[in-house]
Write a protein that holds these residues in place. Structure first.
Motif, PDB file in Angstrom:
ATOM      1  N   TYR A  12       4.144  -4.993   4.603  1.00 11.05           N
ATOM      2  CA  TYR A  12       2.761  -5.336   4.260  1.00 11.05           C
ATOM      3  C   TYR A  12       2.558  -6.837   4.412  1.00 11.05           C
ATOM      4  O   TYR A  12       3.497  -7.632   4.288  1.00 11.05           O
ATOM      5  CB  TYR A  12       2.417  -4.914   2.828  1.00 11.05           C
ATOM      6  N   PHE A  13       1.332  -7.215   4.709  1.00 11.20           N
ATOM      7  CA  PHE A  13       0.975  -8.621   4.844  1.00 11.20           C
ATOM      8  C   PHE A  13       0.593  -9.194   3.480  1.00 11.20           C
ATOM      9  O   PHE A  13       0.086  -8.495   2.615  1.00 11.20           O
ATOM     10  CB  PHE A  13      -0.204  -8.776   5.805  1.00 11.20           C
ATOM     11  N   ARG A  14       0.832 -10.498   3.340  1.00  5.80           N
ATOM     12  CA  ARG A  14       0.414 -11.181   2.124  1.00  5.80           C
ATOM     13  C   ARG A  14       0.414 -12.683   2.365  1.00  5.80           C
ATOM     14  O   ARG A  14       1.061 -13.185   3.294  1.00  5.80           O
ATOM     15  CB  ARG A  14       1.332 -10.849   0.946  1.00  5.80           C
ATOM     16  N   LYS A  15      -0.330 -13.390   1.526  1.00 11.93           N
ATOM     17  CA  LYS A  15      -0.264 -14.844   1.522  1.00 11.93           C
ATOM     18  C   LYS A  15       1.005 -15.277   0.793  1.00 11.93           C
ATOM     19  O   LYS A  15       1.482 -14.590  -0.111  1.00 11.93           O
ATOM     20  CB  LYS A  15      -1.484 -15.434   0.824  1.00 11.93           C
ATOM     21  N   GLU A  16       1.521 -16.436   1.176  1.00 10.81           N
ATOM     22  CA  GLU A  16       2.706 -16.965   0.507  1.00 10.81           C
ATOM     23  C   GLU A  16       2.411 -17.168  -0.977  1.00 10.81           C
ATOM     24  O   GLU A  16       1.367 -17.698  -1.358  1.00 10.81           O
ATOM     25  CB  GLU A  16       3.124 -18.296   1.142  1.00 10.81           C
ATOM     26  N   GLY A  17       3.295 -16.678  -1.809  1.00  2.00           N
ATOM     27  CA  GLY A  17       3.141 -16.831  -3.247  1.00  2.00           C
ATOM     28  C   GLY A  17       2.296 -15.760  -3.893  1.00  2.00           C
ATOM     29  O   GLY A  17       2.090 -15.781  -5.111  1.00  2.00           O
ATOM     30  N   ARG A  18       1.765 -14.832  -3.099  1.00  2.00           N
ATOM     31  CA  ARG A  18       0.953 -13.744  -3.632  1.00  2.00           C
ATOM     32  C   ARG A  18       1.699 -12.420  -3.483  1.00  2.00           C
ATOM     33  O   ARG A  18       2.560 -12.269  -2.622  1.00  2.00           O
ATOM     34  CB  ARG A  18      -0.372 -13.651  -2.871  1.00  2.00           C
ATOM     35  N   ARG A  51      -2.613  -7.855  -1.566  1.00  2.00           N
ATOM     36  CA  ARG A  51      -3.598  -6.881  -2.041  1.00  2.00           C
ATOM     37  C   ARG A  51      -3.228  -5.463  -1.615  1.00  2.00           C
ATOM     38  O   ARG A  51      -3.374  -4.521  -2.379  1.00  2.00           O
ATOM     39  CB  ARG A  51      -4.986  -7.246  -1.539  1.00  2.00           C
ATOM     40  N   ALA A  52      -2.742  -5.294  -0.394  1.00  2.00           N
ATOM     41  CA  ALA A  52      -2.349  -3.963   0.059  1.00  2.00           C
ATOM     42  C   ALA A  52      -1.220  -3.411  -0.810  1.00  2.00           C
ATOM     43  O   ALA A  52      -1.229  -2.237  -1.197  1.00  2.00           O
ATOM     44  CB  ALA A  52      -1.921  -4.007   1.522  1.00  2.00           C
ATOM     45  N   ARG A  53      -0.272  -4.278  -1.129  1.00  2.00           N
ATOM     46  CA  ARG A  53       0.840  -3.834  -1.991  1.00  2.00           C
ATOM     47  C   ARG A  53       0.335  -3.461  -3.379  1.00  2.00           C
ATOM     48  O   ARG A  53       0.823  -2.509  -4.000  1.00  2.00           O
ATOM     49  CB  ARG A  53       1.893  -4.942  -2.087  1.00  2.00           C
ATOM     50  N   GLY A  54      -0.650  -4.183  -3.864  1.00  2.00           N
ATOM     51  CA  GLY A  54      -1.196  -3.870  -5.178  1.00  2.00           C
ATOM     52  C   GLY A  54      -1.880  -2.522  -5.222  1.00  2.00           C
ATOM     53  O   GLY A  54      -1.834  -1.821  -6.242  1.00  2.00           O
ATOM     54  N   ILE A  55      -2.528  -2.132  -4.124  1.00  2.00           N
ATOM     55  CA  ILE A  55      -3.226  -0.852  -4.090  1.00  2.00           C
ATOM     56  C   ILE A  55      -2.257   0.306  -4.303  1.00  2.00           C
ATOM     57  O   ILE A  55      -2.592   1.299  -4.953  1.00  2.00           O
ATOM     58  CB  ILE A  55      -3.965  -0.680  -2.746  1.00  2.00           C
ATOM     59  N   GLU A 114      14.860   4.454  11.804  1.00  2.00           N
ATOM     60  CA  GLU A 114      14.164   4.388  10.522  1.00  2.00           C
ATOM     61  C   GLU A 114      12.644   4.470  10.709  1.00  2.00           C
ATOM     62  O   GLU A 114      12.086   3.825  11.596  1.00  2.00           O
ATOM     63  CB  GLU A 114      14.498   3.075   9.802  1.00  2.00           C
ATOM     64  N   ASP A 115      11.986   5.233   9.851  1.00  2.00           N
ATOM     65  CA  ASP A 115      10.527   5.238   9.803  1.00  2.00           C
ATOM     66  C   ASP A 115      10.059   4.094   8.910  1.00  2.00           C
ATOM     67  O   ASP A 115      10.693   3.796   7.886  1.00  2.00           O
ATOM     68  CB  ASP A 115      10.000   6.555   9.238  1.00  2.00           C
ATOM     69  N   VAL A 116       8.961   3.471   9.295  1.00  2.00           N
ATOM     70  CA  VAL A 116       8.420   2.352   8.528  1.00  2.00           C
ATOM     71  C   VAL A 116       6.932   2.589   8.268  1.00  2.00           C
ATOM     72  O   VAL A 116       6.185   2.932   9.192  1.00  2.00           O
ATOM     73  CB  VAL A 116       8.572   1.006   9.273  1.00  2.00           C
ATOM     74  N   VAL A 117       6.518   2.429   7.020  1.00  2.00           N
ATOM     75  CA  VAL A 117       5.112   2.505   6.655  1.00  2.00           C
ATOM     76  C   VAL A 117       4.566   1.082   6.534  1.00  2.00           C
ATOM     77  O   VAL A 117       5.071   0.282   5.741  1.00  2.00           O
ATOM     78  CB  VAL A 117       4.917   3.252   5.321  1.00  2.00           C
ATOM     79  N   VAL A 118       3.581   0.758   7.355  1.00  2.00           N
ATOM     80  CA  VAL A 118       2.928  -0.544   7.281  1.00  2.00           C
ATOM     81  C   VAL A 118       1.613  -0.367   6.530  1.00  2.00           C
ATOM     82  O   VAL A 118       0.732   0.385   6.961  1.00  2.00           O
ATOM     83  CB  VAL A 118       2.665  -1.127   8.683  1.00  2.00           C
ATOM     84  N   LEU A 119       1.474  -1.031   5.403  1.00  2.00           N
ATOM     85  CA  LEU A 119       0.288  -0.909   4.567  1.00  2.00           C
ATOM     86  C   LEU A 119      -0.864  -1.705   5.179  1.00  2.00           C
ATOM     87  O   LEU A 119      -0.707  -2.879   5.529  1.00  2.00           O
ATOM     88  CB  LEU A 119       0.569  -1.426   3.161  1.00  2.00           C
ATOM     89  N   GLY A 135      -7.728   2.347   2.740  1.00  2.00           N
ATOM     90  CA  GLY A 135      -9.108   2.398   2.270  1.00  2.00           C
ATOM     91  C   GLY A 135      -9.532   1.081   1.650  1.00  2.00           C
ATOM     92  O   GLY A 135      -8.826   0.083   1.706  1.00  2.00           O
ATOM     93  N   PRO A 136     -10.701   1.066   1.016  1.00  2.00           N
ATOM     94  CA  PRO A 136     -11.300  -0.185   0.540  1.00  2.00           C
ATOM     95  C   PRO A 136     -10.676  -0.779  -0.710  1.00  2.00           C
ATOM     96  O   PRO A 136     -10.987  -1.905  -1.082  1.00  2.00           O
ATOM     97  CB  PRO A 136     -12.749   0.213   0.278  1.00  2.00           C
ATOM     98  N   GLY A 137      -9.819  -0.042  -1.407  1.00  2.00           N
ATOM     99  CA  GLY A 137      -9.184  -0.616  -2.592  1.00  2.00           C
ATOM    100  C   GLY A 137      -8.985   0.352  -3.728  1.00  2.00           C
ATOM    101  O   GLY A 137      -8.026   0.231  -4.503  1.00  2.00           O
ATOM    102  N   ASP A 138      -9.857   1.332  -3.873  1.00  2.00           N
ATOM    103  CA  ASP A 138      -9.718   2.364  -4.902  1.00  2.00           C
ATOM    104  C   ASP A 138      -8.723   3.398  -4.414  1.00  2.00           C
ATOM    105  O   ASP A 138      -8.929   4.038  -3.378  1.00  2.00           O
ATOM    106  CB  ASP A 138     -11.087   3.007  -5.157  1.00  2.00           C
ATOM    107  N   VAL A 139      -7.640   3.574  -5.147  1.00  2.00           N
ATOM    108  CA  VAL A 139      -6.590   4.492  -4.706  1.00  2.00           C
ATOM    109  C   VAL A 139      -7.105   5.918  -4.561  1.00  2.00           C
ATOM    110  O   VAL A 139      -6.587   6.701  -3.751  1.00  2.00           O
ATOM    111  CB  VAL A 139      -5.386   4.430  -5.681  1.00  2.00           C
TER     112      VAL A 139
END
Length: 243
Positions: free
Chosen positions: A36-42, A45-49, A101-106, A13-17
């Motif tokens: 999950y995807f992220r920028k190097e050093g970050r 955002r998906a992981r933060g949600i 193995e099952d994998v969840v991609v955020l 979703g857009p960001g609100d859990v």
């Protein structure tokens, strides 16, 4: 041989859990492997949600983009660098699934709406089981935050990327009844010029961080000189047929 595992492309979703689907929540609570995807050093955002929702023993696989804005999308190296990156990520996920193995991609927003997961999906879908969990898009959260319906009656809605050439933006903006412009960031002045050329500028709204902490909603004309974040959406509401 063990049964194949499944790759789950989970829209957050857009960001609100609180706007996440029940299916997404159940998969997250039981996840063994999370990518999950992220920028190097970050942190990403998906992981933060999903902070606090994953099992403590879940194995995480951050996929760090080799480029973001360092190379223009028109540069010949852009696609080749990203293609190699997606292939590497795919190989890792495929190996996990083939091992049972099952994998969840955020996935931020909806997995099939301008998301990075689509590039994995196309490379995986013929080899291992892949399930996609749809979600509320960021643009839906944006027009909801604006407090106005985005379309009425027979309105035609165009969703545009601000990365398009300016002349293409003007053409599409002039042709549609309602507009959603995404991927704003450093393209904001180009978007302003295009809206002005299409005669839509005074009707445009700027929504930043829709449904997230720091959400703002204002007329675009009142945000002159602003540096807008990547998570910004410009809206022009339709005004079509209604009873």
């Amino acid at each position: 041989m063990s049964a194949q595992g499944k790759i789950h492309g989970v829209g957050l979703g857009p960001g609100d859990v609180d706007l996440m689907s029940l299916r997404a929540h159940r998969l997250l609570e039981n996840a063994r492997h999370v990518a999950y995807f992220r920028k190097e050093g970050r942190s990403g955002r998906a992981r933060g949600i999903v902070e606090g929702l994953l099992p403590n023993d879940a194995v995480e696989f951050p996929m760090e983009y080799p480029v973001t804005t360092e190379i223009p999308v028109s540069h010949p190296d852009y696609n080749s660098v990203l293609s190699a990156f997606y292939s590497e990520c795919t190989a890792h996920l495929r190996a996990l699934a083939e091992a049972g193995e099952d994998v969840v991609v955020l996935c931020e927003g909806d997995p099939f709406f301008y998301g990075s997961f689509m590039h994995l999906y196309e490379r995986l879908k013929d080899d291992v089981p892949v399930q996609v969990v749809p979600a509320i898009t960021g643009m839906s959260a944006a027009w909801t935050a604006s407090g106005q319906p985005i379309t009425w009656g027979d309105d035609v809605l165009s969703v545009l990327m601000a990365t398009l050439p300016e002349e293409a933006l003007v053409r599409h903006m002039a042709a549609a009844d309602a507009l959603v412009v995404m991927k704003i960031g450093r393209n904001i002045e180009k978007v302003r010029r295009a809206l002005q050329a299409a005669g839509r500028y005074e009707a445009a709204w700027l929504v930043e961080y829709a449904s997230m902490e720091g959400q703002t909603v204002q007329r675009l004309s009142e945000a002159e000189g602003r540096i807008t974040p990547y998570f910004s959406i410009v809206l022009v509401h339709g005004n079509g047929r209604r009873p």
